[in-house]
Design an enzyme around this catalytic site. Structure first.
Site, PDB file in Angstrom:
ATOM      1  N   PHE A  58       0.811  -1.218   0.000  1.00  0.00           N
ATOM      2  CA  PHE A  58       0.000   0.000   0.000  1.00  0.00           C
ATOM      3  C   PHE A  58       0.851   1.279   0.000  1.00  0.00           C
ATOM      4  CE2 PHE A  58      -4.392  -1.677   1.653  1.00  0.00           C
ATOM      5  CZ  PHE A  58      -4.607  -2.266   0.414  1.00  0.00           C
ATOM      6  N   HIS A 172      10.311 -14.066  -0.761  1.00  0.00           N
ATOM      7  CA  HIS A 172      10.289 -13.839  -2.221  1.00  0.00           C
ATOM      8  C   HIS A 172      11.462 -14.633  -2.775  1.00  0.00           C
ATOM      9  CE1 HIS A 172      10.134 -10.978  -5.878  1.00  0.00           C
ATOM     10  NE2 HIS A 172      11.023 -11.904  -6.135  1.00  0.00           N
ATOM     11  N   HIS A 227       4.073 -15.579  -3.881  1.00  0.00           N
ATOM     12  CA  HIS A 227       3.916 -15.515  -5.347  1.00  0.00           C
ATOM     13  C   HIS A 227       4.755 -16.511  -6.151  1.00  0.00           C
ATOM     14  CE1 HIS A 227       7.536 -13.152  -4.866  1.00  0.00           C
ATOM     15  NE2 HIS A 227       6.935 -12.001  -4.622  1.00  0.00           N
ATOM     16  N   ASP A 293      -0.434  -9.689  -4.205  1.00  0.00           N
ATOM     17  CA  ASP A 293       0.821  -8.960  -4.434  1.00  0.00           C
ATOM     18  C   ASP A 293       0.506  -7.620  -5.095  1.00  0.00           C
ATOM     19  OD1 ASP A 293       3.485  -8.236  -4.553  1.00  0.00           O
ATOM     20  OD2 ASP A 293       3.997  -9.609  -6.176  1.00  0.00           O
ATOM     21  N   HIS A 297       2.236   0.876  -9.349  1.00  0.00           N
ATOM     22  CA  HIS A 297       3.210   1.876  -9.805  1.00  0.00           C
ATOM     23  C   HIS A 297       2.456   2.849 -10.703  1.00  0.00           C
ATOM     24  CE1 HIS A 297       6.611  -0.402  -8.252  1.00  0.00           C
ATOM     25  NE2 HIS A 297       6.081  -1.492  -8.776  1.00  0.00           N
TER      26      HIS A 297
HETATM   27  N1  LIG Z   1       6.087  -8.071  -7.373  1.00  0.00           N
HETATM   28  C1  LIG Z   1       6.744  -7.048  -7.863  1.00  0.00           C
HETATM   29  O1  LIG Z   1       7.166  -7.107  -9.015  1.00  0.00           O
HETATM   30  N2  LIG Z   1       6.956  -5.905  -7.150  1.00  0.00           N
HETATM   31  C2  LIG Z   1       6.666  -5.673  -5.777  1.00  0.00           C
HETATM   32  C3  LIG Z   1       7.682  -6.295  -4.868  1.00  0.00           C
HETATM   33  C4  LIG Z   1       7.583  -7.798  -4.789  1.00  0.00           C
HETATM   34  O2  LIG Z   1       6.550  -8.350  -4.379  1.00  0.00           O
HETATM   35  O3  LIG Z   1       8.542  -8.491  -5.098  1.00  0.00           O
HETATM   36  C5  LIG Z   1       6.617  -4.165  -5.511  1.00  0.00           C
HETATM   37  O4  LIG Z   1       6.672  -3.768  -4.348  1.00  0.00           O
HETATM   38  O5  LIG Z   1       6.460  -3.401  -6.475  1.00  0.00           O
HETATM   39 ZN   LIG Z   2       5.252  -8.242  -2.975  1.00  0.00          ZN
HETATM   40 ZN   LIG Z   3       7.934 -10.287  -4.034  1.00  0.00          ZN
END
Ligand SMILES: NC(=O)N[C@@H](CC(=O)O)C(=O)O
Ligand SMILES: [Zn+2]
Ligand SMILES: [Zn+2]
Length: 436
Positions: A58, A172, A227, A293, A297
């Protein structure tokens, strides 16, 4: 007493015609009929537990141009998510009491849904200082993560430090070296090479390494893999829980061609066959959790060109509704839907949520499975303002209730009453996994 009347309730694994009595935010009565009180109309609707999304970003604070607690949690409520676990890779990162408190301040005034805050697992993290406050630890970035990057050499000590807190540690899993090699080989080539730049092998190797280290240590914290993108990786994991995202279940490599950097995410979206295998695993019970997840952006950032653009896709609002559509289409049973979105997440964090049962928080969503809509940008509440799912079919909740109060209706949002959860400790029992 509030009484949910007229609906079909998800109770002990199936839908039953029943009424729910709610007092002080909790379910106190479940009866076939005859309850009296302030009626909450559920006529013609299916009543399910609200989803617990254990993986959202968030942002807020110095990253509030991407998302804030207010916009992120509105997106959650409108998508049937009543509890979120927020990740520590913010600016500043949640690696000390001070930065935890800073984040908590934002969540406390900004959140429409209940929330947990995870602490960062990094070599400089104040794990014991964070422990009384955070819900869990991670995600632990074995690849990328900037300041929060963790090397395998440091993982053993970090696992042991987290063990003393009795909280779950999430990972991760991508191998940093293989990712670096892949990126340097494919950088600035066509976008559809992204999955090769961060190959399945990188995920498998990291999972293998983590399990190796984990098996060697005596006192182990509960471990959760975030993920997972490749079905082959799933087969390596036996004693820990596994999460898969909606984007790995709903998108394929071909979306990289049509949507480019907008579907750039880590680990990458894979091919059609892999996606089919993930669905198979989901239906057979090998996937414990679906979590979004949600990684917003801005469009400007995503427009920088594929290899420069940041990784991550938003998903907290569109996850449950798209999966609900798959329940309608009989691609997924209602039982697996509730297990992976509500019950297992609740058991992993030890919450008084995720089940329609006496004593549980009355976090409920009211679904009309005949109300199929197509996802449009203007329905979305995330500050990022875009989605990779425009035009796709989904079944959004008609209303969302948190601890007995309606927080969202199609006509708009109500009380902003989100509170921090109080995890009672891991209680997930091992499910049988196929080992093929
Ligand atoms: N999944 C992603 O590609 N990005 C996530 C970080 C993460 O979960 O690895 C982020 O915070 O933007
Ligand atoms: Zn993440
Ligand atoms: Zn991640």
């Amino acid at each position: 007493m509030k009484v949910v009347k007229g609906g079909r309730i998800y109770y002990k694994g199936r839908l039953v015609n029943a009424e729910l009595g709610i007092e002080q935010g909790r379910i106190t009565k479940i009866k076939k009929t005859g309850l009296t009180g302030d009626i909450v109309n559920a006529r013609g609707m299916v009543v399910l537990p609200g989803a617990i999304d254990i993986h959202v970003h968030f942002r807020d604070m110095d990253l509030s141009d991407k998302e804030t607690w207010e916009t992120g949690s509105k997106a959650a409520a409108a998508g049937g998510v009543t509890t979120v676990i927020e990740q520590p890779n913010t600016k500043p990162p949640t690696d000390s009491r001070k930065t935890y408190k800073q984040k908590k301040g934002k969540a406390k005034t900004g959140s429409f849904v209940d929330y947990g805050i995870n602490g960062a697992v990094a070599i400089h993290s104040d794990i014991s200082g964070l422990s009384p406050f955070v819900s869990g630890f991670g995600e632990t970035f074995l690849a990328g993560g900037n300041d929060l990057h963790v090397r395998y050499e440091d993982l053993e000590g970090l696992l042991q430090a987290v063990e003393t807190t009795k909280k779950v540690l999430t990972i991760h899993a991508e191998d940093e070296k293989l990712v670096e090699k892949g990126i340097s080989r494919y950088k600035n080539t066509r976008e559809s090479n992204y999955p090769k730049a961060r190959p399945e092998k990188a995920e498998e190797k990291a999972v293998d390494k983590v399990i190796d280290i984990y098996n060697k240590i005596e006192r182990k914290p509960p471990l959760h893999f975030c993920h997972i993108s490749s079905y082959k990786t799933l087969n390596l994991i036996n004693d820990s829980t596994v999460e898969v995202t909606p984007h790995h279940l709903l998108l394929t490599k071909s979306d990289l061609k049509s949507q480019g950097s907008y579907v750039k995410t880590n680990p990458p979206i894979r091919g059609r066959k892999n996606r089919a295998m993930l669905w198979k695993a989901l239906n057979s019970g090998e996937i414990d959790v679906i979590a979004s997840d949600h990684a917003p952006h801005t469009q400007n950032e995503k427009e920088q060109g594929f290899w420069k653009a940041p990784s991550g896709v938003p998903g907290v609002q569109t996850m449950l509704p798209q999966l609900a559509y798959h329940v309608k289409k009989r691609n997924l049973s209602l039982k697996r839907f509730v297990k992976t979105l509500c019950e297992n997440p609740s058991d992993i964090y030890g919450l008084n949520k995720g089940y329609i049962k006496k004593g549980m928080d009355a976090d409920l969503i009211f679904m009309d499975f005949s109300d199929i809509t197509r996802i449009k940008k203007n329905m979305l509440h995330s500050k990022c303002g875009w989605t990779p799912y425009t035009g796709r079919r989904a079944i959004f909740p008609q209303k969302t209730m948190l601890r007995g109060k309606v927080i969202y209706k199609k006509s708009g949002f109500r009380d902003k009453i989100g509170e921090e959860i109080e995890p009672k400790g891991y209680r997930k029992s091992r499910e049988n996994r196929k080992t093929t």
